[in-house]
Design a protein around this motif. Structure first.
Motif, mmCIF file in Angstrom:
data_model
loop_
_atom_site.group_PDB
_atom_site.id
_atom_site.type_symbol
_atom_site.label_atom_id
_atom_site.label_comp_id
_atom_site.label_asym_id
_atom_site.label_seq_id
_atom_site.Cartn_x
_atom_site.Cartn_y
_atom_site.Cartn_z
ATOM 1 N N PRO A 1 1.382 -1.325 -0.264
ATOM 2 C CA PRO A 1 -0.044 0.237 -0.024
ATOM 3 C C PRO A 1 0.943 1.375 -0.026
ATOM 4 O O PRO A 1 0.257 2.690 -0.222
ATOM 5 C CB PRO A 1 -0.880 0.014 1.106
ATOM 6 N N VAL A 2 2.095 1.262 0.137
ATOM 7 C CA VAL A 2 2.508 2.561 0.510
ATOM 8 C C VAL A 2 3.367 2.560 -0.774
ATOM 9 O O VAL A 2 3.262 3.698 -1.408
ATOM 10 C CB VAL A 2 3.985 2.508 1.969
ATOM 11 N N LEU A 3 3.827 1.688 -1.337
ATOM 12 C CA LEU A 3 4.064 1.987 -3.729
ATOM 13 C C LEU A 3 3.417 2.053 -3.334
ATOM 14 O O LEU A 3 3.209 3.142 -4.416
ATOM 15 C CB LEU A 3 4.355 0.363 -3.612
ATOM 16 N N ARG A 4 1.626 2.261 -3.836
ATOM 17 C CA ARG A 4 1.164 2.030 -4.447
ATOM 18 C C ARG A 4 0.209 4.061 -4.106
ATOM 19 O O ARG A 4 0.204 4.796 -5.344
ATOM 20 C CB ARG A 4 -0.741 1.375 -4.364
ATOM 21 N N GLN A 5 1.172 4.184 -3.350
ATOM 22 C CA GLN A 5 0.469 6.182 -2.491
ATOM 23 C C GLN A 5 1.896 6.972 -3.151
ATOM 24 O O GLN A 5 2.119 7.775 -2.988
ATOM 25 C CB GLN A 5 0.568 6.268 -1.125
ATOM 26 N N ALA A 6 3.088 5.896 -3.271
ATOM 27 C CA ALA A 6 4.385 6.922 -3.487
ATOM 28 C C ALA A 6 3.939 7.290 -4.964
ATOM 29 O O ALA A 6 3.447 7.029 -5.815
ATOM 30 C CB ALA A 6 5.338 5.902 -3.810
ATOM 31 N N ASP A 7 4.961 8.557 -4.830
ATOM 32 C CA ASP A 7 5.582 9.242 -6.527
ATOM 33 C C ASP A 7 6.429 8.827 -7.020
ATOM 34 O O ASP A 7 7.449 8.785 -7.769
ATOM 35 C CB ASP A 7 5.615 10.737 -5.859
ATOM 36 N N LEU A 8 6.180 7.943 -7.859
ATOM 37 C CA LEU A 8 7.141 6.718 -8.998
ATOM 38 C C LEU A 8 6.504 6.795 -9.982
ATOM 39 O O LEU A 8 5.412 6.280 -10.682
ATOM 40 C CB LEU A 8 7.001 5.326 -8.496
ATOM 41 N N PRO A 9 7.620 7.727 -10.586
ATOM 42 C CA PRO A 9 6.305 7.950 -12.126
ATOM 43 C C PRO A 9 7.131 6.940 -12.752
ATOM 44 O O PRO A 9 8.354 6.688 -13.000
ATOM 45 C CB PRO A 9 7.132 9.963 -12.295
ATOM 46 N N THR A 10 6.811 7.142 -14.710
ATOM 47 C CA THR A 10 7.234 6.794 -15.439
ATOM 48 C C THR A 10 8.254 6.835 -16.544
ATOM 49 O O THR A 10 7.889 7.968 -16.256
ATOM 50 C CB THR A 10 6.302 6.095 -16.456
ATOM 51 N N VAL A 11 9.409 6.846 -16.674
ATOM 52 C CA VAL A 11 10.442 7.719 -16.302
ATOM 53 C C VAL A 11 10.812 6.973 -17.913
ATOM 54 O O VAL A 11 10.884 5.734 -18.569
ATOM 55 C CB VAL A 11 12.056 6.864 -15.506
ATOM 56 N N GLU A 12 11.292 7.905 -18.878
ATOM 57 C CA GLU A 12 12.184 7.411 -20.030
ATOM 58 C C GLU A 12 13.428 6.896 -19.766
ATOM 59 O O GLU A 12 14.155 7.718 -19.177
ATOM 60 C CB GLU A 12 11.879 7.614 -21.198
ATOM 61 N N VAL A 13 14.622 6.063 -20.238
ATOM 62 C CA VAL A 13 15.494 5.759 -19.969
ATOM 63 C C VAL A 13 16.437 5.718 -21.231
ATOM 64 O O VAL A 13 16.514 5.663 -21.966
ATOM 65 C CB VAL A 13 15.694 4.230 -19.086
ATOM 66 N N PRO A 14 17.263 6.532 -21.352
ATOM 67 C CA PRO A 14 18.008 7.296 -22.931
ATOM 68 C C PRO A 14 18.981 5.697 -22.867
ATOM 69 O O PRO A 14 18.849 5.196 -24.274
ATOM 70 C CB PRO A 14 19.462 8.536 -22.154
ATOM 71 N N TRP A 15 19.354 5.103 -22.574
ATOM 72 C CA TRP A 15 20.444 3.951 -22.303
ATOM 73 C C TRP A 15 19.606 2.979 -23.305
ATOM 74 O O TRP A 15 20.340 1.693 -23.149
ATOM 75 C CB TRP A 15 20.979 4.007 -21.878
ATOM 76 N N TRP A 16 18.234 2.603 -23.021
ATOM 77 C CA TRP A 16 17.319 1.622 -23.413
ATOM 78 C C TRP A 16 16.189 2.177 -24.863
ATOM 79 O O TRP A 16 15.500 1.374 -25.376
ATOM 80 C CB TRP A 16 16.624 1.715 -22.602
ATOM 81 N N GLY A 17 18.022 2.764 -25.333
ATOM 82 C CA GLY A 17 16.912 3.541 -27.105
ATOM 83 C C GLY A 17 15.533 4.145 -26.894
ATOM 84 O O GLY A 17 15.479 4.298 -27.338
ATOM 85 N N GLY A 18 15.395 4.763 -25.826
ATOM 86 C CA GLY A 18 14.207 5.734 -24.742
ATOM 87 C C GLY A 18 12.990 4.659 -24.935
ATOM 88 O O GLY A 18 12.347 5.767 -24.407
ATOM 89 N N ARG A 19 13.280 3.776 -24.797
ATOM 90 C CA ARG A 19 11.426 2.943 -23.968
ATOM 91 C C ARG A 19 11.820 3.437 -22.240
ATOM 92 O O ARG A 19 12.328 4.333 -21.214
ATOM 93 C CB ARG A 19 12.660 1.601 -23.889
ATOM 94 N N ARG A 20 10.633 3.353 -22.360
ATOM 95 C CA ARG A 20 9.678 4.148 -20.635
ATOM 96 C C ARG A 20 9.439 2.782 -19.671
ATOM 97 O O ARG A 20 9.724 1.770 -19.995
ATOM 98 C CB ARG A 20 8.574 4.522 -20.848
ATOM 99 N N LEU A 21 9.876 3.436 -17.949
ATOM 100 C CA LEU A 21 9.903 1.975 -17.545
ATOM 101 C C LEU A 21 9.093 2.497 -16.397
ATOM 102 O O LEU A 21 8.298 3.163 -16.249
ATOM 103 C CB LEU A 21 11.227 2.152 -16.002
ATOM 104 N N ARG A 22 7.730 1.140 -15.987
ATOM 105 C CA ARG A 22 7.269 1.496 -15.531
ATOM 106 C C ARG A 22 6.260 0.599 -14.509
ATOM 107 O O ARG A 22 6.950 -0.795 -14.117
ATOM 108 C CB ARG A 22 5.221 1.410 -15.987
ATOM 109 N N TYR A 23 5.895 0.849 -13.209
ATOM 110 C CA TYR A 23 5.901 -0.045 -11.972
ATOM 111 C C TYR A 23 4.338 -0.360 -11.877
ATOM 112 O O TYR A 23 3.435 0.185 -11.902
ATOM 113 C CB TYR A 23 5.961 0.536 -10.350
ATOM 114 N N GLU A 24 3.750 -1.505 -12.180
ATOM 115 C CA GLU A 24 2.575 -1.998 -11.833
ATOM 116 C C GLU A 24 2.374 -2.673 -9.800
ATOM 117 O O GLU A 24 4.001 -3.676 -10.030
ATOM 118 C CB GLU A 24 2.212 -2.917 -12.789
ATOM 119 N N TYR A 25 1.770 -3.039 -9.949
ATOM 120 C CA TYR A 25 1.865 -3.588 -7.825
ATOM 121 C C TYR A 25 0.823 -4.834 -7.941
ATOM 122 O O TYR A 25 -0.819 -4.716 -8.731
ATOM 123 C CB TYR A 25 1.609 -2.572 -7.055
ATOM 124 N N GLU A 26 0.830 -5.864 -7.721
ATOM 125 C CA GLU A 26 -0.386 -7.128 -7.752
ATOM 126 C C GLU A 26 -1.120 -6.659 -6.431
ATOM 127 O O GLU A 26 -0.730 -5.658 -4.666
ATOM 128 C CB GLU A 26 0.465 -8.914 -6.804
#
Length: 282
Positions: free
Chosen positions: A257-282
């Motif tokens: 529940p703490v992670l769900r309330q956290a401000d963890l944005p979707t970020v673009e990773v330059p060394w991944w060729g511009g791919r974005r990283l996103r978090y999901e929770y069970e």
């Protein structure tokens, strides 16, 4: 960094901490006793290289500089607060001053606690190898038998702020204790100095990442790295690669529940060729 009742190999290391965020932001484990008194100028040079400007104020231990380097900092417009060595002559002079010459003052300590101290100032103190004059503060009541003597090139800063600013320098010891407990900073990795220097740098990076994470977790602004590791970073899960997006799906845990309330944005990773990283929770 020897422990009590132990005699072990050690490495002379310089650390710098941001006063506002209490984050370790610089380290150098490639120091020798012959060159340590130049390290504060080396840090100022590094800061200017990465930020295009000199630091505004440095608060440091007197072992990492000399009077000549203090003059160099002042010439560059860099403010500083540091300790002055207590010579027998200076200590005798301070003890000879009448009580009425000492000004009582209340300063704020870490955690909001206050302490009553007594201060006497000399706005034009001189040093043997410093070309000008400095502001000198002698303080009693800080927990030492003899007065603590501060020198600074900040003539207009209120006395209370000078004392409190220097007191915050001691918080770096807490950051080092966290790094020892969380990352094994006091465990030498080998006889090759390069390995040890790399360990120190990685510890600073890990400490910075943990500091950034805890600011995003509600209720964990002061959590230590080992607590973050135990409750959040050790969480298992799966990683999915979906076209231009990487999804880290974390398993359910007591602190989810703490992670769900956290401000963890979707970020673009330059060394991944511009791919974005996103978090999901069970």
């Amino acid at each position: 960094m020897p422990r009590r009742s132990q005699r072990t190999r050690s490495v002379l290391t310089f650390f710098a901490e941001d006063a506002a965020t209490h984050t370790l932001l610089y380290a150098n484990a490639d120091l020798a006793k012959a060159s340590q008194n130049r390290e504060i100028v080396a840090f100022a040079d590094h800061w200017r290289e990465v930020s295009a400007a000199d630091p505004k104020l440095l608060i440091f231990d007197s072992k990492v500089t000399t009077q000549a380097q203090l003059a160099e900092l002042d010439a560059r417009g860099i403010g500083f607060i540091t300790l002055r060595a207590r010579t027998p002559k200076l200590t005798e002079h301070l003890h000879s001053l009448p009580a009425k010459d000492w000004t009582p003052l209340t300063v704020t300590r870490a955690g909001g606690k206050t302490r009553r101290v007594r201060v006497i100032e000399d706005p034009a103190a001189t040093l043997s190898a410093y070309p000008g004059t400095l502001r000198q503060l002698a303080i009693t009541g800080l927990g030492h038998d003899e007065p603590t003597i501060l020198i600074t090139n900040q003539p207009d800063t209120p006395t209370k702020h000078v004392i409190e600013a220097y007191a915050r320098r001691m918080a770096i010891e807490q950051r080092l204790a966290e790094a020892i407990r969380s990352f094994g900073l006091d465990a030498l990795s080998g006889a090759v100095p390069l390995n040890i220097d790399l360990d120190v740098v990685l510890s600073v990076l890990a400490h910075t990442v943990c500091a950034a994470l805890r600011r995003r977790l509600p209720g964990y602004a002061t959590a230590t790295p080992d607590t973050l590791q135990r409750r959040f970073l050790s969480t298992g899960g799966t990683i999915e690669n979906r076209d231009n997006e990487i999804i880290a799906r974390l398993d359910r845990r007591a602190y989810s529940p703490v992670l769900r309330q956290a401000d963890l944005p979707t970020v673009e990773v330059p060394w991944w060729g511009g791919r974005r990283l996103r978090y999901e929770y069970e």
